[in-house]
Design a protein around this motif. Structure first.
Motif, PDB file in Angstrom:
ATOM      1  N   THR A   1       0.834  -1.207   0.000  1.00  0.00           N
ATOM      2  CA  THR A   1       0.000   0.000   0.000  1.00  0.00           C
ATOM      3  C   THR A   1       0.868   1.257   0.000  1.00  0.00           C
ATOM      4  O   THR A   1       1.902   1.306   0.660  1.00  0.00           O
ATOM      5  CB  THR A   1      -0.921   0.020   1.243  1.00  0.00           C
ATOM      6  OG1 THR A   1      -1.674  -1.197   1.277  1.00  0.00           O
ATOM      7  CG2 THR A   1      -1.861   1.213   1.207  1.00  0.00           C
ATOM      8  N   PHE A   2       0.422   2.300  -0.714  1.00  0.00           N
ATOM      9  CA  PHE A   2       1.095   3.599  -0.711  1.00  0.00           C
ATOM     10  C   PHE A   2       0.264   4.605   0.089  1.00  0.00           C
ATOM     11  O   PHE A   2      -0.963   4.621  -0.013  1.00  0.00           O
ATOM     12  CB  PHE A   2       1.288   4.107  -2.150  1.00  0.00           C
ATOM     13  CG  PHE A   2       2.453   3.481  -2.853  1.00  0.00           C
ATOM     14  CD1 PHE A   2       3.688   4.109  -2.898  1.00  0.00           C
ATOM     15  CD2 PHE A   2       2.311   2.245  -3.478  1.00  0.00           C
ATOM     16  CE1 PHE A   2       4.759   3.530  -3.549  1.00  0.00           C
ATOM     17  CE2 PHE A   2       3.373   1.654  -4.138  1.00  0.00           C
ATOM     18  CZ  PHE A   2       4.616   2.308  -4.169  1.00  0.00           C
ATOM     19  N   TYR A   3       0.965   5.434   0.879  1.00  0.00           N
ATOM     20  CA  TYR A   3       0.307   6.431   1.715  1.00  0.00           C
ATOM     21  C   TYR A   3       0.828   7.827   1.347  1.00  0.00           C
ATOM     22  O   TYR A   3       2.041   8.009   1.192  1.00  0.00           O
ATOM     23  CB  TYR A   3       0.582   6.168   3.196  1.00  0.00           C
ATOM     24  CG  TYR A   3       0.020   4.863   3.705  1.00  0.00           C
ATOM     25  CD1 TYR A   3      -1.239   4.808   4.293  1.00  0.00           C
ATOM     26  CD2 TYR A   3       0.755   3.679   3.596  1.00  0.00           C
ATOM     27  CE1 TYR A   3      -1.755   3.605   4.764  1.00  0.00           C
ATOM     28  CE2 TYR A   3       0.248   2.476   4.061  1.00  0.00           C
ATOM     29  CZ  TYR A   3      -0.995   2.450   4.648  1.00  0.00           C
ATOM     30  OH  TYR A   3      -1.503   1.257   5.117  1.00  0.00           O
ATOM     31  N   PRO A   4      -0.053   8.829   1.255  1.00  0.00           N
ATOM     32  CA  PRO A   4       0.399  10.192   0.930  1.00  0.00           C
ATOM     33  C   PRO A   4       0.907  10.907   2.193  1.00  0.00           C
ATOM     34  O   PRO A   4       0.162  11.092   3.155  1.00  0.00           O
ATOM     35  CB  PRO A   4      -0.868  10.859   0.384  1.00  0.00           C
ATOM     36  CG  PRO A   4      -1.990  10.154   1.092  1.00  0.00           C
ATOM     37  CD  PRO A   4      -1.530   8.739   1.327  1.00  0.00           C
ATOM     38  N   VAL A   5       2.153  11.294   2.191  1.00  0.00           N
ATOM     39  CA  VAL A   5       2.731  11.981   3.347  1.00  0.00           C
ATOM     40  C   VAL A   5       3.505  13.216   2.884  1.00  0.00           C
ATOM     41  O   VAL A   5       3.931  13.315   1.727  1.00  0.00           O
ATOM     42  CB  VAL A   5       3.689  11.064   4.145  1.00  0.00           C
ATOM     43  CG1 VAL A   5       2.984   9.823   4.657  1.00  0.00           C
ATOM     44  CG2 VAL A   5       4.913  10.690   3.326  1.00  0.00           C
ATOM     45  N   ASP A   6       3.690  14.144   3.811  1.00  0.00           N
ATOM     46  CA  ASP A   6       4.612  15.258   3.617  1.00  0.00           C
ATOM     47  C   ASP A   6       5.927  14.890   4.288  1.00  0.00           C
ATOM     48  O   ASP A   6       5.927  14.367   5.421  1.00  0.00           O
ATOM     49  CB  ASP A   6       4.087  16.541   4.268  1.00  0.00           C
ATOM     50  CG  ASP A   6       2.720  16.967   3.740  1.00  0.00           C
ATOM     51  OD1 ASP A   6       2.349  16.517   2.642  1.00  0.00           O
ATOM     52  OD2 ASP A   6       2.045  17.750   4.430  1.00  0.00           O
ATOM     53  N   LEU A   7       7.034  15.149   3.611  1.00  0.00           N
ATOM     54  CA  LEU A   7       8.359  14.933   4.191  1.00  0.00           C
ATOM     55  C   LEU A   7       9.010  16.284   4.463  1.00  0.00           C
ATOM     56  O   LEU A   7       9.065  17.139   3.566  1.00  0.00           O
ATOM     57  CB  LEU A   7       9.256  14.128   3.254  1.00  0.00           C
ATOM     58  CG  LEU A   7       8.847  12.705   2.893  1.00  0.00           C
ATOM     59  CD1 LEU A   7       9.912  12.072   1.997  1.00  0.00           C
ATOM     60  CD2 LEU A   7       8.645  11.865   4.138  1.00  0.00           C
ATOM     61  N   ALA A   8       9.504  16.483   5.675  1.00  0.00           N
ATOM     62  CA  ALA A   8      10.240  17.701   6.038  1.00  0.00           C
ATOM     63  C   ALA A   8      11.714  17.341   6.179  1.00  0.00           C
ATOM     64  O   ALA A   8      12.085  16.500   7.011  1.00  0.00           O
ATOM     65  CB  ALA A   8       9.711  18.285   7.341  1.00  0.00           C
ATOM     66  N   ILE A   9      12.567  17.969   5.377  1.00  0.00           N
ATOM     67  CA  ILE A   9      13.988  17.605   5.292  1.00  0.00           C
ATOM     68  C   ILE A   9      14.850  18.808   5.669  1.00  0.00           C
ATOM     69  O   ILE A   9      14.611  19.931   5.205  1.00  0.00           O
ATOM     70  CB  ILE A   9      14.333  17.130   3.861  1.00  0.00           C
ATOM     71  CG1 ILE A   9      13.589  15.823   3.551  1.00  0.00           C
ATOM     72  CG2 ILE A   9      15.842  16.955   3.681  1.00  0.00           C
ATOM     73  CD1 ILE A   9      13.658  15.405   2.093  1.00  0.00           C
ATOM     74  N   ARG A  10      15.826  18.548   6.495  1.00  0.00           N
ATOM     75  CA  ARG A  10      16.826  19.568   6.835  1.00  0.00           C
ATOM     76  C   ARG A  10      18.214  19.056   6.482  1.00  0.00           C
ATOM     77  O   ARG A  10      18.493  17.866   6.613  1.00  0.00           O
ATOM     78  CB  ARG A  10      16.762  19.934   8.325  1.00  0.00           C
ATOM     79  CG  ARG A  10      15.576  20.827   8.683  1.00  0.00           C
ATOM     80  CD  ARG A  10      15.487  21.094  10.165  1.00  0.00           C
ATOM     81  NE  ARG A  10      14.473  22.113  10.458  1.00  0.00           N
ATOM     82  CZ  ARG A  10      13.734  22.154  11.554  1.00  0.00           C
ATOM     83  NH1 ARG A  10      13.885  21.223  12.488  1.00  0.00           N
ATOM     84  NH2 ARG A  10      12.857  23.114  11.740  1.00  0.00           N
ATOM     85  N   ARG A  11      19.087  19.974   6.063  1.00  0.00           N
ATOM     86  CA  ARG A  11      20.477  19.645   5.743  1.00  0.00           C
ATOM     87  C   ARG A  11      21.376  20.380   6.716  1.00  0.00           C
ATOM     88  O   ARG A  11      21.439  21.616   6.712  1.00  0.00           O
ATOM     89  CB  ARG A  11      20.812  20.042   4.300  1.00  0.00           C
ATOM     90  CG  ARG A  11      19.976  19.330   3.254  1.00  0.00           C
ATOM     91  CD  ARG A  11      20.503  19.611   1.849  1.00  0.00           C
ATOM     92  NE  ARG A  11      20.472  21.030   1.529  1.00  0.00           N
ATOM     93  CZ  ARG A  11      19.487  21.629   0.863  1.00  0.00           C
ATOM     94  NH1 ARG A  11      18.422  20.922   0.466  1.00  0.00           N
ATOM     95  NH2 ARG A  11      19.528  22.921   0.585  1.00  0.00           N
ATOM     96  N   ARG A  12      22.099  19.626   7.527  1.00  0.00           N
ATOM     97  CA  ARG A  12      22.940  20.236   8.553  1.00  0.00           C
ATOM     98  C   ARG A  12      24.422  20.091   8.198  1.00  0.00           C
ATOM     99  O   ARG A  12      24.834  19.113   7.587  1.00  0.00           O
ATOM    100  CB  ARG A  12      22.652  19.613   9.912  1.00  0.00           C
ATOM    101  CG  ARG A  12      21.250  19.926  10.439  1.00  0.00           C
ATOM    102  CD  ARG A  12      20.987  19.262  11.772  1.00  0.00           C
ATOM    103  NE  ARG A  12      19.717  19.686  12.359  1.00  0.00           N
ATOM    104  CZ  ARG A  12      18.542  19.155  12.094  1.00  0.00           C
ATOM    105  NH1 ARG A  12      18.453  18.159  11.224  1.00  0.00           N
ATOM    106  NH2 ARG A  12      17.442  19.604  12.678  1.00  0.00           N
ATOM    107  N   ASP A  13      25.202  21.081   8.640  1.00  0.00           N
ATOM    108  CA  ASP A  13      26.642  21.051   8.413  1.00  0.00           C
ATOM    109  C   ASP A  13      27.298  19.937   9.212  1.00  0.00           C
ATOM    110  O   ASP A  13      26.898  19.652  10.348  1.00  0.00           O
ATOM    111  CB  ASP A  13      27.288  22.373   8.841  1.00  0.00           C
ATOM    112  CG  ASP A  13      26.885  23.536   7.954  1.00  0.00           C
ATOM    113  OD1 ASP A  13      26.141  23.306   6.986  1.00  0.00           O
ATOM    114  OD2 ASP A  13      27.328  24.662   8.237  1.00  0.00           O
TER     115      ASP A  13
END
Length: 493
Positions: free
Chosen positions: A345-357
């Motif tokens: 099954t596929f679920y619709p989600v929002d992904l929040a991504i951060r890039r850290r040093d």
């Protein structure tokens, strides 16, 4: 009535006082520099010996010593690992001001600005002489540009004892804390500037605007009361904000004023110094904070003028509280409504991504992380994409090995992404080697994370109608049909 000498002298004293007062007012009639003039001054006197925000104690020593003809330089003591901590004193006025920077070793933006300011104050023979003379006659300034040299050596927050110096104002376990407390007590400044950097993910209020600069007049007790000492700090901050709103409108936040009983800012306020906290955040397109360096120079120089002339008194604490609070709702990338698999099954989600040093040697790279997922509507992305109709798809490693990193170029990397490969392998590379390719580069025995769950290093494709439309590489979003110019800061894994 008998006329005494006392009767005659009082009117004379009053006349003399008024005369002196008028002269002082005339002398202080010099108008503050405009925003354009402040920016021009920083450009003229920017310290060429500091080109980025990663520098070490040894890099600063010759820059300090070159000012020995104009500043009184004193070694205040040594850090845990034996590096000197110096102060530079300038001015002969009655109002004492102390500025200290880089209490946290990886918070260096204001340090760069102070060295620009040293060059400015030392100079003469230009259109800024009137301002310099006014500051020199009215202020005595002590600068401590690098409180935590051991932390700066590794570009990390804490000192060599792994102590956060900003939580050591009372116990003073660290020699660096002892030095700062002694400097404040012996100099007894009326105003103090506590100079820091904050994470780039702070936003202003409940808006998507990045908090490029955050300010604070720290509390001196749990009740967060306002006495005359704290009020002066608030008034000075309002003047600084007035400058900033002309260049970064809506991008100034107020830092949390909860009382921290161990912190230097809170305690220096408590000890009678009107303390102004400046936190340098982020600004799009300025990863090395060179523009924010200029902003620090501008507001510090303006604040010194306001203190020297008493101009800060025109502002009110009510205006201070109009500065909106910081939020912490910014992320580098939000992918909305991406279909992710769980079993069949596929679920619709929002992904929040951060890039850290992450540091490597004397340089750094960025590492992306899925910070959160689900309903991310309360967050703001510096980049956002509506991925409705797109599915998550795992990427592959290109089967042929390259000799080294230089054997592949950006155009080839983009073509491999279009073919469904997220990574290449190389035979020869140095540990920690950096690159700016839009693809993962792996050692012969390395693999990569292709997950979408929280904590994962995000590397995957966004597939639509059976075709790869976007690639996410180490948290960077790449449009495979129309790739934009981006700066990728990665290392060989």
């Amino acid at each position: 009535m008998k006329v005494t000498s006392k009767n005659l002298f009082s009117p004379f004293l009053l006349f003399l006082f008024l005369l002196i007062g008028c002269k002082t007012a005339d002398e202080n009639s010099f108008e503050p520099l405009s925003v354009a003039e402040l920016a021009k001054a920083q450009e003229m006197y920017k310290e060429a010996g500091i080109k980025n925000r990663r520098f070490k104690h040894a890099d600063l020593q010759p820059l300090i010593q070159k000012h020995s003809d104009a500043f009184a330089i004193e070694v205040l003591g040594e850090s845990v690992e034996g590096r000197s901590i110096s102060s530079l004193d300038w001015g002969s006025g009655q109002t004492r001001v102390m500025l200290w920077s880089q209490m946290h070793g990886n918070e260096s933006t204001a340090t760069m600005s102070l060295f620009d300011l040293f060059n400015f104050l030392k100079a003469n023979g230009d259109e800024y002489d009137e301002l310099r003379n006014l500051l020199e006659e009215n202020l005595s300034i002590k600068f401590i540009p690098l409180i935590n040299p051991d932390g700066a050596e590794q570009f990390k927050r804490r000192n060599a004892l792994d102590i956060d110096l900003n939580r050591d104002a009372i116990s003073q376990i660290s020699p660096e804390a002892v030095i700062l407390k002694k400097a404040r007590d012996s100099f007894e400044p009326e105003f103090g500037f506590n100079l820091h950097d904050q994470q780039i993910y702070y936003n202003v209020g409940n808006t998507p605007k990045q908090a490029t600069i955050s300010v604070l007049a720290p509390a001196y007790n749990e009740a967060r009361e306002i006495n005359e000492v704290r009020r002066r700090a608030m008034q000075t901050i309002v003047g600084m904000n007035e400058v900033l709103q002309q260049v970064i409108p809506g991008q100034v936040g107020q830092y949390d004023d909860s009382f921290e009983p161990r912190a230097f800012g809170d305690n220096i306020q408590k000890w009678g110094t009107s303390t102004i906290l400046i936190e340098s955040g982020g600004y799009l397109g300025d990863p090395d904070k060179q523009y924010i360096r200029q902003l620090n120079f501008m507001i510090i120089l303006n604040a010194l003028y306001q203190i020297a002339t008493g101009g800060y008194l025109q502002y009110t604490e009510e205006e201070y509280f109009e500065i909106p609070d910081n939020g912490f709702q910014l992320v580098d990338l939000i992918i909305h409504e991406l279909q992710v698999p769980m079993g069949e099954t596929f679920y619709p989600v929002d992904l929040a991504i951060r890039r850290r040093d992450a540091s490597t040697g004397d340089s750094y790279y960025e590492r992306g992380t899925v910070d959160d997922l689900g309903d991310m509507q309360v967050y703001f992305g510096m980049q956002e994409i509506d991925a409705t109709g797109h599915q998550w798809k795992k990427g592959e490693v290109f089967p042929r090995e390259f000799e080294n990193v230089s054997a592949i170029n950006e155009a080839e990397a983009l073509e491999l992404l279009r073919q469904g490969y997220l990574a290449v392998k190389v035979k020869n590379f140095e540990a920690g080697e950096l690159h700016q390719l839009p693809i993962l580069v792996l050692g012969e025995r390395e693999s990569f994370d292709s997950g979408w769950q929280t904590g994962s290093n995000p590397n995957f494709f966004l597939e639509k109608d059976g075709k790869n439309a976007f690639a996410v590489v180490n948290g960077y979003l790449i449009n495979l049909n129309e790739p934009s110019e981006q700066t990728f800061m990665q290392r060989v894994y």
